[in-house]
Scaffold this active site. Structure first.
Site, short mmCIF file in Angstrom:
data_model
loop_
_atom_site.label_atom_id
_atom_site.label_comp_id
_atom_site.label_asym_id
_atom_site.label_seq_id
_atom_site.Cartn_x
_atom_site.Cartn_y
_atom_site.Cartn_z
N ARG A 18 0.77 -1.21 -0.07
CA ARG A 18 0.07 -0.15 -0.07
C ARG A 18 0.81 1.29 0.00
O ARG A 18 0.17 2.40 -0.10
CB ARG A 18 -0.92 0.04 1.27
CG ARG A 18 -2.06 -0.78 0.92
CD ARG A 18 -3.17 -0.97 2.41
NE ARG A 18 -2.40 -1.92 3.37
CZ ARG A 18 -2.72 -1.62 4.56
NH1 ARG A 18 -3.70 -1.10 4.91
NH2 ARG A 18 -2.02 -2.40 5.42
N TYR A 387 37.62 27.04 -12.44
CA TYR A 387 37.39 25.54 -13.42
C TYR A 387 37.81 25.98 -14.89
O TYR A 387 37.12 26.89 -15.57
CB TYR A 387 35.92 25.14 -13.29
CG TYR A 387 35.71 23.86 -13.81
CD1 TYR A 387 36.51 22.74 -13.51
CD2 TYR A 387 34.41 23.63 -14.54
CE1 TYR A 387 36.17 21.36 -14.25
CE2 TYR A 387 33.96 22.23 -15.16
CZ TYR A 387 35.03 21.33 -15.01
OH TYR A 387 34.52 20.29 -15.49
C1 UD1 Z 1 -1.18 -6.73 12.25
C2 UD1 Z 1 -2.10 -7.22 13.28
C3 UD1 Z 1 -3.22 -6.55 13.67
C4 UD1 Z 1 -2.78 -5.36 13.91
C5 UD1 Z 1 -1.81 -4.74 13.11
C6 UD1 Z 1 -1.24 -3.40 13.65
C7 UD1 Z 1 -1.51 -9.86 12.72
C8 UD1 Z 1 -2.11 -11.23 12.03
N1 UD1 Z 1 -2.32 -8.91 12.60
O1 UD1 Z 1 -2.00 -6.57 11.13
O2 UD1 Z 1 -3.88 -7.46 14.66
O3 UD1 Z 1 -3.96 -4.71 14.48
O4 UD1 Z 1 -0.87 -5.55 12.71
O5 UD1 Z 1 -0.39 -2.62 12.83
O6 UD1 Z 1 -0.51 -9.84 13.12
N2 UD1 Z 1 5.21 -9.37 8.58
C9 UD1 Z 1 6.46 -10.38 8.50
N3 UD1 Z 1 6.08 -11.54 7.99
C10 UD1 Z 1 4.70 -11.93 7.68
C11 UD1 Z 1 3.84 -11.01 7.53
C12 UD1 Z 1 3.87 -9.85 8.33
O7 UD1 Z 1 7.49 -10.11 8.91
O8 UD1 Z 1 4.65 -13.01 7.21
C13 UD1 Z 1 5.64 -8.20 9.17
C14 UD1 Z 1 5.37 -6.98 8.30
O9 UD1 Z 1 6.41 -6.65 7.70
C15 UD1 Z 1 4.94 -5.70 9.33
C16 UD1 Z 1 4.23 -6.51 10.46
O10 UD1 Z 1 4.70 -8.06 10.20
O11 UD1 Z 1 6.00 -5.25 10.03
C17 UD1 Z 1 2.70 -6.57 10.59
O12 UD1 Z 1 2.52 -7.25 9.16
P1 UD1 Z 1 1.15 -6.28 8.42
O13 UD1 Z 1 0.81 -7.38 7.29
O14 UD1 Z 1 1.06 -5.12 8.35
O15 UD1 Z 1 -0.12 -6.85 9.30
P2 UD1 Z 1 -1.23 -6.02 9.51
O16 UD1 Z 1 -2.48 -6.61 8.66
O17 UD1 Z 1 -1.42 -4.73 9.54
CA CA Z 2 0.58 -3.21 9.36
#
Ligand code: UD1
Ligand code: CA
Length: 456
Positions: A18, A387
């Site tokens: 996004r 220069y």
């Molecule tokens: C996540 C939480 C949600 C919370 C929100 C807050 C989960 C399932 N959901 O959702 O409850 O309200 O954060 O911001 O945890 N990442 C990894 N590996 C992965 C997936 C994600 O390292 O396989 C990292 C991403 O880079 C990021 C963080 O985890 O830094 C959160 O991932 P993101 O996909 O943004 O989660 P949200 O959908 O925002």
């Molecule tokens: Ca997030």
């Protein structure tokens, strides 16, 4: 008995779709530094035994951005959810450790807000950071029963009733490693995204009758997650407000804390005044009583005591001594060192030059690769021609020299101390000390000359 060691896991494997950018999300800049560096600073402030950074998408670029920081890189390939990510990091963590999970895209959280989570985890509980907000859309919702936390449901998996809950999961949590490992091994990817959700460990902890404790950050902005450019801009303002507040508390007069940008570090003396719209980058030092005029930019700069930087000036990798006046509209380029009490005025560009104490270059000049002595006066429109199209040469100007307006000093050239250069001269040979030197076409006068008349 010493407390269990603290191990911090930072999640940064996600794609950041996004942001609509080719750059990995955690490498987007906040106050002049990548998001991930802010999170690393916070992690370090908690004095952990180790920091584990989980990378996946653009793993190499993210890992490169933290080289030398001492963090352990964990490759999550392919990323299969936040639970899966923490599971990958746990492979390197001893069972008795307390584990704190941070997100690479939640950069404003403070060590003060995280400390209680660490304490709870050390005591054996599962600790969560939650906030209540008017617009909970997109976030996981905290499920409670009789006040106790029993689970988290993701926005896209939530029922309409659950969506109405305003207490949200910030994602940051802490627990003992052995417990997290057991809970994560029981996770199922039976949700709308087919991912292993870290949030589902809450229901597992509840099933195991482990205490689940919620904490709120000191300020709600701390848990702002960066998923879009709009959120990045919001975080930038929040961080700038925080930095401005710190400077005000230190006694700086900031004319408007909302129109102030610091992208690096700023060290200030007493009674410093900073007008609106000033941008500081890199490492900047302002000594006592310095005033910085509106819309100036200072990058890796040192400004001596009581010096005035007038509006719209750019000071880039340069030093200015005490009691000097710079600008308005002056440009000091890298390698410039302006002496005490000197005046550098409007539309003057100085590059890689030493300007001696008490010298004046007040209007429309270019001085490059030069050594200018003390008490020198350089008139309007003087150019050092440094220069030849291929090589750069130096100009040396002795103490007490007076260079008249609109002169060109063709380097390499030396102007002896105390000499005067007549206005409009092109100086190609060295000038001895003292005396007057000029190279000027003699003036002519044609008496009775008439302007041409228009032909009919
Ligand atoms: C996540 C939480 C949600 C919370 C929100 C807050 C989960 C399932 N959901 O959702 O409850 O309200 O954060 O911001 O945890 N990442 C990894 N590996 C992965 C997936 C994600 O390292 O396989 C990292 C991403 O880079 C990021 C963080 O985890 O830094 C959160 O991932 P993101 O996909 O943004 O989660 P949200 O959908 O925002
Ligand atoms: Ca997030």
């Amino acid at each position: 008995m010493s407390p269990p060691p603290l191990e911090i896991v930072i999640l940064a494997a996600g794609k950041g779709t996004r942001m609509r950018s080719a750059r990995p999300k955690v490498l987007h800049m906040l106050a002049g530094r990548p998001l991930i560096h802010h999170v690393l600073d916070t992690a370090r402030a908690l004095a952990p035994h180790a920091v584990h950074l989980v990378v996946g998408h653009d793993a190499q670029a993210v890992a490169e951005a933290v080289t030398g920081s001492g963090v352990t890189i964990v490759l999550q390939d392919p990323p299969r959810g936040t639970g899966h990510a923490v599971g990958a990091a746990l492979a390197n963590i001893s069972p008795e450790a307390a584990v704190l999970v941070l997100y690479g895209d939640v950069p404003l959280v403070t060590p003060e807000s995280l400390a209680p989570l660490v304490a709870d985890a050390r005591a054996g509980a599962l600790a969560l950071l939650t906030v209540t907000q008017d617009t909970p859309d997109g976030y996981g919702r905290i499920l409670r029963s009789g006040g106790a936390i029993i689970g988290i449901v993701e926005d896209r998996d939530a029922s309409p009733e659950q969506r109405a809950i305003s207490e949200i999961n910030t994602g940051l949590l802490a627990a003992r490693a052995e417990r997290l490992r057991a809970w994560i091994s029981r996770l199922r990817a039976t949700n709308s995204q087919g991912e292993y959700y870290l949030t589902d460990v809450v229901a597992e902890a509840c099933a195991d009758h482990v205490a689940i404790l919620g904490h709120t950050p000191r300020t709600p902005e701390e848990t702002l997650g960066i998923n879009t450019q709009a959120e990045l801009a919001q975080a930038e303002r929040a961080l700038q407000r925080r930095q401005a507040a710190r400077l005000l508390a230190d006694g700086v007069q900031l004319m408007d804390p909302a129109r102030f940008d610091l992208r690096g570090s700023l060290v200030v003396g007493r009674d410093v005044v900073i007008d609106i719209g000033v941008v500081f980058e890199g490492e900047v030092v302002l000594e006592d009583e310095v005033r910085v005029g509106a819309y100036s930019i200072l990058r890796n700069a040192y400004v001596g005591r009581a010096t005035r930087i007038e509006p719209h000036s750019l000071i880039d990798e340069a030093r200015v001594g005490a009691n000097a006046v710079i600008g308005p509209f002056a440009r000091l380029r890298p390698g410039t060192n302006v002496g005490e009490g000197s005046h550098i005025g409007n539309f003057v560009e100085i590059k890689q030059s030493e300007i001696g104490a008490g010298s004046k270059i007040n209007h429309l000049s270019y001085v490059g690769d030069s050594t200018v002595g003390a008490r020198v006066n350089i008139g309007a429109g003087v150019i050092t021609c440094n220069y030849d199209g291929a090589n750069k040469y130096r100009t040396a100007i002795g103490d007490d020299v007076f260079v008249g307006s609109d002169c060109q000093l063709v380097a390499p050239v030396t102007i002896g101390a105390g000499s005067t250069i007549g206005a409009g001269s092109t100086i190609t040979d060295d000038v001895p000390p003292g005396g007057l030197t000029l190279s000027r076409v003699p003036q002519k006068h044609v008496p009775g000359w008439r302007r041409p008349a228009k032909k009919v």
